[in-house]
Design an enzyme around this catalytic site. Sequence first.
Site, short mmCIF file in Angstrom:
data_model
loop_
_atom_site.label_atom_id
_atom_site.label_comp_id
_atom_site.label_asym_id
_atom_site.label_seq_id
_atom_site.Cartn_x
_atom_site.Cartn_y
_atom_site.Cartn_z
N CYS A 62 0.78 -1.22 0.00
CA CYS A 62 0.00 0.00 0.00
C CYS A 62 0.82 1.28 0.00
CB CYS A 62 -0.86 0.00 1.26
SG CYS A 62 -1.12 -1.63 1.91
N ASN A 87 1.73 -0.86 5.67
CA ASN A 87 2.09 -1.06 4.27
C ASN A 87 3.13 -2.15 4.23
OD1 ASN A 87 3.31 -1.02 1.81
ND2 ASN A 87 4.06 1.06 1.94
N GLY A 88 2.78 -3.32 3.73
CA GLY A 88 3.76 -4.40 3.67
C GLY A 88 3.11 -5.75 3.81
N MET A 109 20.45 -28.85 -13.52
CA MET A 109 19.46 -29.48 -14.39
C MET A 109 18.14 -29.86 -13.72
SD MET A 109 20.33 -29.08 -17.32
CE MET A 109 18.73 -29.57 -17.86
N LYS A 156 14.81 -23.09 -8.50
CA LYS A 156 15.27 -22.57 -7.21
C LYS A 156 14.54 -21.28 -6.85
CE LYS A 156 19.19 -20.72 -9.69
NZ LYS A 156 20.61 -20.49 -9.77
N GLU A 175 19.08 -14.10 -18.35
CA GLU A 175 19.64 -12.88 -17.79
C GLU A 175 21.05 -12.70 -18.34
OE1 GLU A 175 20.68 -11.66 -13.50
OE2 GLU A 175 20.23 -13.78 -13.38
#
Length: 1611
Positions: free
Chosen positions: A95, A326-327, A573, A1061, A993
């Site tokens: 919030c 807020n959280g 893998m 992961k 990435e």
Amino acid sequence: MSVQSATPIPQLFYSPKPASALFVDFVGLCCKSKRTRRRLGLTSRRIHGFVAKNWSSTIRAALDLQHVENASGVPSDLTPKVANLEDIISERGACGVGFIANLENRSSHHIITDALTALGCMEHRGGCGADNDSGDGSGLMTSIPWDLFNHWANKQGFASFDKLHTGVGMVFLPKDDDLMKEAKSVIVNIFRQEGLDVLGWRPVPVDTSVVGYYARETMPNIQQVFVRVVKEENVDDIERELYICRKRIERAANSETWGNELYFCSLSNQTIVYKGMLRSEVLGRFYYDLQSDLYKSPFAIYHRRYSTNTSPRWPLAQPMRFLGHNGEINTIQGNLNWMQSRETSLKSPVWCGRENEIRPYGNPKASDSANLDSAAELLIRSGRAAEEALMILVPEAYKNHPTLSIKYPEVVDFYDYYKGQMEAWDGPALLLFSDGKTVGACLDRNGLRPARYWRTIDNVVYVASEVGVLPMDESKVIMKGRLGPGMMITVDLPGGQVYENTEVKKRVASSNPYGRWVTENLRSLKPVNFLSATVMDNEAILRRQQAYGYSSEDVQMVIENMAAQGKEPTFCMGDDIPLAILSQKPHMLYDYFKQRFAQVTNPAIDPLREGLVMSLEVNIGKRGNILEVGPENASQIILSSPVLNDGELELLLKDPYLKAQILPTFFDIRKGVEGSLKKTLNKICEAADEAVRNGSQLLILSDRSDELEPTRPAIPILLAVGAVHQHLIQNGLRMRASIIADTAQCFSTHQFACLIGYGASAICPYLALETCRQWRLSNKTVNLMRNGKMPTVTIEQAQKNFCKAVKSGLLKILSKMGISLLSSYCGAQIFEIYGLGKEIVDLAFCGSVSSIGGLTLDELARETLSFWVKAFSEDTAKRLENYGFIQFRPGGEYHGNNPEMSKLLHKAVRQKSESAYSVYQQHLSNRPVNVLRDLLEFKSDRSPIPVGKVESASSIVQRFCTGGMSLGAISRETHEAIAIAMNRLGGKSNSGEGGEDPIRWSPLIDVVDGYSPTLPHLKGLQNGDTATSSIKQVASGRFGVTPTFLVNADQLEIKIAQGAKPGEGGQLPGKKVSAYIARLRNSKPGVPLISPPPHHDIYSIEDLAQLIFDLHQVNPRAKVSVKLVAEAGIGTVASGVAKGNADVIQISGHDGGTGASPISSIKHAGGPWELGLTETHQTLVENGLRERVILRVDGGFKSGVDVLMAAAMGADEYGFGSVAMIATGCVMARICHTNNCPVGVASQREELRARFPGVPGDLVNFFLYVAEEVRGILAQLGYEKLDDIIGRTDLLRPRDISLMKTQHLDLNYILSNVGLPKWSSTKIRHQDVHSNGPVLDDVLLSDPEISDAIENEKVVSKSIKIYNVDRAVCGRIAGVVAKKYGDTGFAGQLNITFMGSAGQSFACFLTPGMNIRLVGEANDYVGKGMAGGELVITPVENTGFCPEDATILGNTCLYGATGGQVFARGKAGERFAVRNSLAEAVVEGTGDHCCEYMTGGCVVVLGRVGRNVAAGMTGGLAYILDEDDTLIPKVNKEIVKIQRVVAPVGQMQLKSLIEAHVEKTGSSKGSCILMEWDKYLPLFWQLVPPSEEDTPEACAEFEKTALGQVTLRSV
């Protein structure tokens, strides 16, 4: 000339009218009605600024609004119930908040109008429902406006209220008139029984026309009740009386049908809350009271909610009764369980024996904020100060804190005293609180939400999530700051004082002699040495390992590895074996549990770089009554970690206060297996019960025995711990004792985590330690060490290493969920269960989600027995069995990616042979049950059709994507071959990435015989091929994310988590970082690269919405996708992501591949995509959000059957990861993490890459075969196109198949159906990219001079006003420049000056040639991803505060910057220059974690910094001025070295940057330093990472050696 004429509207803000008129203008501005929009003509962009999400009108029209059932519900009975994860995960929120307080305690209506104005400027921090009009909630808390109420009373003809003795209740009542009357009579009766007079009811005047459709459906009848409290005089006693009344009313209402429709927003003599399910801008129009001049208050707390939850409810809007939050509280399930366990022990004289009437203290059906609020309320009403209550519930990270321990030791004592009594409510949180006398704000220990404050000359204090939410005359501001991690600020209204952090805490901590109590009563467990010889002989050890379920992999790959290395083993893998419940091999009970992890609504923590906020300490012993303060509460024992050795356990057994009791955990099967386990568990629970009632404070559940007996197998220790824990909770005894497991059945980090999560405080893993000793003494180990093949470790060191690995593994598991303290993780049950039935779950794991059912207790007993008998049978080999759970081996567990499968696939794609592909299909259809979808088959209500009538293969392959595999993890050859293949097909490949080489962006035109000089390492090319990845990934490391990279993408993917992961960052080993990889990632060759576990600009859902906004800003043509991983509650998260304006949501299964990851992460986190996809699709459909997003799914896809299963469950697009690598040549050697891939698929070594066998055509063949397979099945089912079966779960049915372990699996969850989206999948896939609506950049770009300057590389200067609702400003301009000129090619200059408070992500993605100046201040994420240009930020002239002491920038600035310069006259927030690659910056102070993960560039700080400077900094330099000699303890010394600035080149660099800073910002601090340069230079420290040690800037010797060489040459 200024661009002002283009936007006449901003002048309204500063119009010289009286203040009351100011507000009217402002409402007109954000009004959404068509009329105003037309009237304001040119100003539509202003309006849209306030409407957070601006869907194109077609979408809005298409969202057919249907009523969503209100999901509220309150448990009707008051028996202790364990918190249920399903209730908890369906409520998530984040919030925007703030407060305004007048220090003279002077009430005015102006404070209310200011609060409403500020709330309107927070609109983008909130969420809207599918109708785009029902906000998720907003509200205000103020003191009671007596003038307004007296005016009403006089009009009604009764006397004014007696302020001292009147309570006011703001009540949500049932809509139905009869029910409302019933509710009122219950309320009145209880007030009467308590001796209070009800003076009257006032219907609250509201304007229902401003309420959204969904909100109106559930809108309550809102009334106020006035009661007179005659018998009490003191304010606290009056409040307590009203609290008891409210609790009794809630309890009485619970048993009524309308119980969940009655809610008290507030009932108090001090404060009142006005709130609702409204967008923030209409709150003040909905409640007429808030418009009245008679509504006055000395303070206001305001709040705007963004609930990821689907159907927000009126009572869940905030502020709550004390707090605006807020959280997200990550530990909520544990907190609720512990609060409930406390119910019997809480006593306080102030309640006069009425404690029973105010229970329960928590409600699992309410949100985390509501529960934190009720815990705080209980403490405050029991006599604690508000700030003290919050210090107990949300403590800061006080351990090893440089300032606290030296200057404020009493504060440390306070935290130590409470640590063992109240587990922290842990998670990112900005909390605003008030009890009417004190108003305050505090931030969580990690500082994960923004909080800025300022104070004016008129003695008003403001706190808000953002700056710029109110028009402010800067000359009147006398103080500006921000809350840092764990900090608190309070305003004492009666006393008129502001107390900053340490003053508040010091006052609270000095109220009792906590230090004395702690030293006299709190005992530390002394560490005991490990044993130095084995206790058992080898045969006895082997028999025990067999009996307790060890396999040879567990011993060799896990235990021995940890003993030798001191860290968890790495593997790669992904996890391609069946879930434990589907497997034919026996599994330990832990394998049925998967760890939960943080995703979007809250961040993971970084245990590597930000470990300073984490702790594994644990307190053992009775937990006292927290309402009473006294020395006896501190009588506990502290353990530094939950891993005990035999000697430490012995000490605890001897402790006279604990009176430890051992409970053996074996069950007797002499009378048969049936019922034996249950009977024994009941006995153990009764024994535990009795021991605790007799004063034992420590229960030790032990499976140790001198002799194993064939008929007395050990109970799975996790089951025993869970059962005792739950039993004690339900009988109100849990606070009186701790549980310790003394067990052989625990050796991996996941197993420790499970035991702790279900209630154990500590574990003694006696067999694992014995195995370490046996390994160290074995001949094989001794020889390896002697020959230098293995580092030498002593027998004690081996056991220490094992424990060290367990501890760091535990920190990692905690951090995945965003939890910092083990004490908060204990009993928090942060797991999901796959494959255990209701009977087991209700007995031992109550409250955890187990959506597919599974084993009964008897079936579990049989599985346990199958291990136990191995210890007694003659034919069991003399060595441990290898089940093949980790490595594939013939005869072991089935692996989805096995050598036979890859051989068959290679044959099919290389020979382009259909018959070979059908052999591959056959292999897949004959495999053992491996995944949930193997339990389903297709059925159809239609007759088959010819394949010729079915949609073409070329159209189906466009829905295919490949996984996000980073260039670095895999070789350049593989990466480019996959991209070329996908581009030929019209599918999408993913960059992963790490950026992309610009050479890949243009089509090839130089191909001869399949070879191209542009990409000489590839074969099988054709002219017209493009090697670009159409999906480009933005991951948490931001490696290679430049403006040019972003504008050249068709889709941008935000990688929140990775299937293999989840909750962890990426890792690229140093030996894989070649010069080429380092160039693309702007880092140093050979230096390992770690991506942080969290995105530092996504700590919550509104932050994600902001990053989506940024990406749409820089590249408005690219769809933005968000990659999530399947777990329970993902539907809720996905709704939030859809509201955040994402175009695509990708759901990954836990079985995805990975280049490198700890084994426990690969095996034990994340869930199957079948469940995640089903939940996401159905939740989105129920909320009218499904049409907004494309759903993509990936994880273990291998064939057309997988595609159709996913389609029937609701997916539009399908991702293939590992199998695409196999098709290009991967042979599944499973050594990706070593850089030794035998076929050059996952290696950066030149000689191995030369062996790469793949050509793009192989992958093209594979996908065409898959598409043909899809066509064939569609034809059999009688459907012409994929569109027709998407979301049709009715086409699936369970297969008739018998599993080895159980027949009790329940697949109804996957087969359920809530209806279909309104649009076809094709229409959803082809809709336009979601837009940000009109933005300030458009105004600038439409200016002819600016567009001319960009087009013809000219110089132009402009100035324009900016407000906090203008977000990501400059991003779109940068995108236009980068698209045309690349990252460095623009020769013109755009000099743009902004005046005002900039919104988030100001100057993101700047390119060279953009010189941006901001006169004012900025919020979070300034300069995110900037690649060049210049950014100068200064305050306005004539400020009332001193610029270098004030905060001018928010948190996480320069995140992932790759160039450019920043000069800011003022301080920055937390994580300044995180992941900065090349930018240079000068600021005048920063918060914690400055220069984190930096890989290049230069940062100069002319002032104080926070803790943990330069954590993970592997490149670049930092210069920090240290005037008061406090820097050294704040630096993270793991990598960098600290030195004075001795190198002349370094001195020049520093001086020239400060000179530029003074010239551009007029900094007085800077000019003072330059004037007395010789005095200041010795006060600077230079932070140097190893990669920079030999540079001229850092090395004083550099010049001498260089000169020396020159002389030599000249001779």
